[in-house]
Design an enzyme around this catalytic site. Structure first.
Site, PDB file in Angstrom:
ATOM      1  N   CYS A   5      -4.369 -16.011   5.985  1.00 37.08           N
ATOM      2  CA  CYS A   5      -4.738 -15.455   6.155  1.00 37.08           C
ATOM      3  C   CYS A   5      -4.411 -14.515   6.706  1.00 37.08           C
ATOM      4  O   CYS A   5      -3.445 -14.595   7.725  1.00 37.08           O
ATOM      5  CB  CYS A   5      -6.224 -16.066   6.542  1.00 37.08           C
ATOM      6  SG  CYS A   5      -6.193 -16.580   8.179  1.00 37.08           S
ATOM      7  N   ASP A  19      -8.506 -15.169  24.540  1.00 42.36           N
ATOM      8  CA  ASP A  19      -9.039 -16.128  23.404  1.00 42.36           C
ATOM      9  C   ASP A  19      -9.305 -17.043  23.997  1.00 42.36           C
ATOM     10  O   ASP A  19      -9.946 -16.595  25.327  1.00 42.36           O
ATOM     11  CB  ASP A  19      -7.340 -16.486  23.386  1.00 42.36           C
ATOM     12  CG  ASP A  19      -7.336 -18.013  22.816  1.00 42.36           C
ATOM     13  OD1 ASP A  19      -7.783 -18.119  21.764  1.00 42.36           O
ATOM     14  OD2 ASP A  19      -7.129 -19.153  23.742  1.00 42.36           O
ATOM     15  N   ASP A  64     -10.491 -21.198  23.282  1.00 42.41           N
ATOM     16  CA  ASP A  64     -10.130 -22.327  24.037  1.00 42.41           C
ATOM     17  C   ASP A  64      -9.049 -22.172  24.907  1.00 42.41           C
ATOM     18  O   ASP A  64      -7.207 -21.829  24.096  1.00 42.41           O
ATOM     19  CB  ASP A  64      -9.937 -23.204  23.107  1.00 42.41           C
ATOM     20  CG  ASP A  64     -10.997 -22.966  22.205  1.00 42.41           C
ATOM     21  OD1 ASP A  64     -12.436 -23.490  22.584  1.00 42.41           O
ATOM     22  OD2 ASP A  64     -11.165 -23.672  21.400  1.00 42.41           O
ATOM     23  N   HIS A  84      -9.903 -20.663   8.900  1.00 44.24           N
ATOM     24  CA  HIS A  84      -8.877 -21.086   8.361  1.00 44.24           C
ATOM     25  C   HIS A  84      -7.918 -21.273   8.707  1.00 44.24           C
ATOM     26  O   HIS A  84      -7.200 -21.072   9.854  1.00 44.24           O
ATOM     27  CB  HIS A  84      -8.116 -19.446   7.563  1.00 44.24           C
ATOM     28  CG  HIS A  84      -9.300 -18.378   7.137  1.00 44.24           C
ATOM     29  ND1 HIS A  84      -9.556 -17.281   7.737  1.00 44.24           N
ATOM     30  CD2 HIS A  84      -9.497 -18.247   6.091  1.00 44.24           C
ATOM     31  CE1 HIS A  84     -10.211 -16.208   6.523  1.00 44.24           C
ATOM     32  NE2 HIS A  84     -10.779 -17.216   5.841  1.00 44.24           N
ATOM     33  N   THR A 119     -10.883 -15.732  18.970  1.00 46.30           N
ATOM     34  CA  THR A 119     -10.238 -17.497  18.972  1.00 46.30           C
ATOM     35  C   THR A 119     -10.131 -18.089  17.635  1.00 46.30           C
ATOM     36  O   THR A 119     -11.094 -17.330  16.456  1.00 46.30           O
ATOM     37  CB  THR A 119     -11.591 -18.124  19.353  1.00 46.30           C
ATOM     38  OG1 THR A 119     -11.178 -19.914  19.825  1.00 46.30           O
ATOM     39  CG2 THR A 119     -12.660 -17.657  18.670  1.00 46.30           C
ATOM     40  N   ASN A 120      -8.629 -18.385  17.329  1.00 49.97           N
ATOM     41  CA  ASN A 120      -9.098 -19.585  16.137  1.00 49.97           C
ATOM     42  C   ASN A 120      -9.369 -20.562  16.564  1.00 49.97           C
ATOM     43  O   ASN A 120      -9.203 -21.081  17.697  1.00 49.97           O
ATOM     44  CB  ASN A 120      -7.430 -19.993  16.242  1.00 49.97           C
ATOM     45  CG  ASN A 120      -6.180 -18.757  15.532  1.00 49.97           C
ATOM     46  OD1 ASN A 120      -6.550 -17.945  15.377  1.00 49.97           O
ATOM     47  ND2 ASN A 120      -5.552 -18.846  16.045  1.00 49.97           N
ATOM     48  N   GLN A 121     -10.197 -20.946  14.343  1.00 52.76           N
ATOM     49  CA  GLN A 121     -11.172 -22.081  15.066  1.00 52.76           C
ATOM     50  C   GLN A 121     -10.982 -22.574  13.583  1.00 52.76           C
ATOM     51  O   GLN A 121     -10.959 -22.918  12.512  1.00 52.76           O
ATOM     52  CB  GLN A 121     -13.113 -21.674  14.563  1.00 52.76           C
ATOM     53  CG  GLN A 121     -13.057 -21.178  16.419  1.00 52.76           C
ATOM     54  CD  GLN A 121     -12.907 -22.163  17.487  1.00 52.76           C
ATOM     55  OE1 GLN A 121     -13.682 -22.916  17.308  1.00 52.76           O
ATOM     56  NE2 GLN A 121     -12.512 -21.480  18.187  1.00 52.76           N
TER      57      GLN A 121
END
Length: 406
Positions: free
Chosen positions: A345, A249, A251, A332, A291-293
């Site tokens: 998603c 990951d 952040d 997303h 990473t989720n953005q």
């Protein structure tokens, strides 16, 4: 920004020990696991940020030139530039290098085209170690072997190579020259005009002057110079070059999470994060960021900002001799304000889309791979694709990586 890195590859030798196999094909262009052997070398180097390749051709140079100098399909696949420099007559490894002088950067990687040593090339090229002299001209990647009967020994005094010794007649363990070098181009200016050998003429003189550094690395090594090893490479090279992967990951794991981090000036590395990545590089792991953005879907920043930040991160890591192999990010979020991205998603963790994409692209050794992150969703995504997944405490990435590698 990442600096352009250049690798020169020696592919001019005749390879006489391979007999008829090299009658019309240079040894480094022999087919191994579905492609010319030298392409495996370039693909491996591309992971470390090398985008400029100079092929130093001699024997059957027309074959090399036609394959790689004329709108090379492989260069397009590699997303790199390939230049072929042909020696006008047999000049030896030293003469071929001098002939190519104007095509080479101030510092560059030099490799033999008939062997692969799979280690962290950036450690050889980027890191000045404490106690090493500043006036070096060549760093050599050394390998410890059980028997040096094919290669001869290298004598090391601290960081300095002091001598190159002949091949022992009986099996004996020791350090050998792997055929991978980081050179300063000014070394080439000291090579006399005309045919000469790096190994026999140039390197012994540099060693006597105290200007050759040796660094010992571990990693898979094979030289296809004899029929038995060529067949071994054809049977096992793809398997031997497969690696486990560390999915990380971003952040909260690699950097302090200040909320939607997307600006370079706001990015603060967690202590030990860069060192953890280098440890993984040195241990032979592929290193991925997943990473989720959601800030993209929410309209706080765009994909270009993420790409710019990731390029900057790569530059920071490169200075340490470390790198990230690949990155996936999810733009997303179902509560976003950008209509096209405001959706459920399959890539937003704990969903597995980003990890599966990387697995399909890189084919890592799953049994030794793992996923680390600062949330339960990170761990769940790793477990869902069949690897070890763990939620880690803030600022613990280095300790976690050290523990897993042990």
């Amino acid at each position: 920004m990442k600096s352009v890195k250049q690798a020169a590859i020696l592919i001019g030798g005749r390879g006489t020990r391979l007999g008829s196999a090299v009658r019309i094909t240079p040894k480094p262009l022999l087919e191994v696991c579905g492609r010319p052997f030298v392409e495996h070398i370039m693909l491996n180097l591309r992971r470390f940020g090398f985008t400029e390749f100079v092929l130093l051709a001699g024997y059957q140079s027309k074959v090399v030139y036609e394959k790689y100098a004329l709108e090379s399909t492989f260069a397009q696949q590699l997303e790199a530039n390939i230049e072929v420099v042909v020696e006008p007559s047999p000049m030896g490894t030293g003469g071929a290098l001098r002939h190519a002088r104007e095509h080479l950067q101030d510092e560059f990687l030099l490799l033999n085209g008939d062997s692969i040593f799979d280690f962290n090339y950036l450690d050889l090229s980027n890191c000045q170690r404490e106690g090493e002299p500043d006036d070096w001209l060549c760093r050599v990647a050394l390998l410890a072997v059980e028997s040096a009967t094919r290669y001869g020994f290298v004598d090391l005094d601290g960081s300095l190579i002091t001598a190159f010794r002949e091949k022992p007649k009986l099996p004996q363990s020791g350090l050998i020259n792997s055929g991978v070098y980081w050179l300063k181009a000014q070394m080439i200016d000291a090579i006399e005009v005309g045919p000469c050998s790096l190994e026999q003429d140039v390197f012994p003189r540099l060693a006597s002057e105290g200007r050759m550094l040796g660094r010992t690395y571990k990693g898979f090594f094979i030289d296809i110079g004899i029929p038995e090893d060529l067949e071994a490479a054809r049977a096992n090279l793809s398997h031997n070059l497969r690696k486990p992967a560390a999915f990380l990951d971003r952040d909260g794991t690699l950097n302090h999470d200040g909320g939607y981090t997307h600006k370079i000036e706001e990015f603060k590395w967690i202590d030990g994060a860069k060192e953890a990545i280098k440890l993984l590089n040195d241990a032979g792991y592929l290193v991925f960021i997943v990473t989720n953005q959601a800030g993209i879907a929410r309209g706080y920043y765009d994909a270009a900002a993420v790409e710019t930040l990731h390029d900057w991160m790569a530059g920071e890591l490169c200075e340490l001799g470390a790198h990230i192999d690949d990155i996936r990010y999810c733009p997303h979020h179902p509560e976003g304000s950008v209509p096209s991205l405001s959706t459920e998603c399959d890539c937003r963790k704990p969903n597995t889309g980003m990890l599966i994409s990387l697995i399909e692209r890189w084919n890592p050794l799953m049994s030794e791979s793992f996923m680390l992150g600062d949330t339960d969703q990170d761990a769940e995504a790793g477990i869902a694709v069949g690897i070890y997944g763990k939620k880690i405490e803030p600022s613990s990435i280095l300790q976690e990586v050290e523990s897993l590698l042990e």
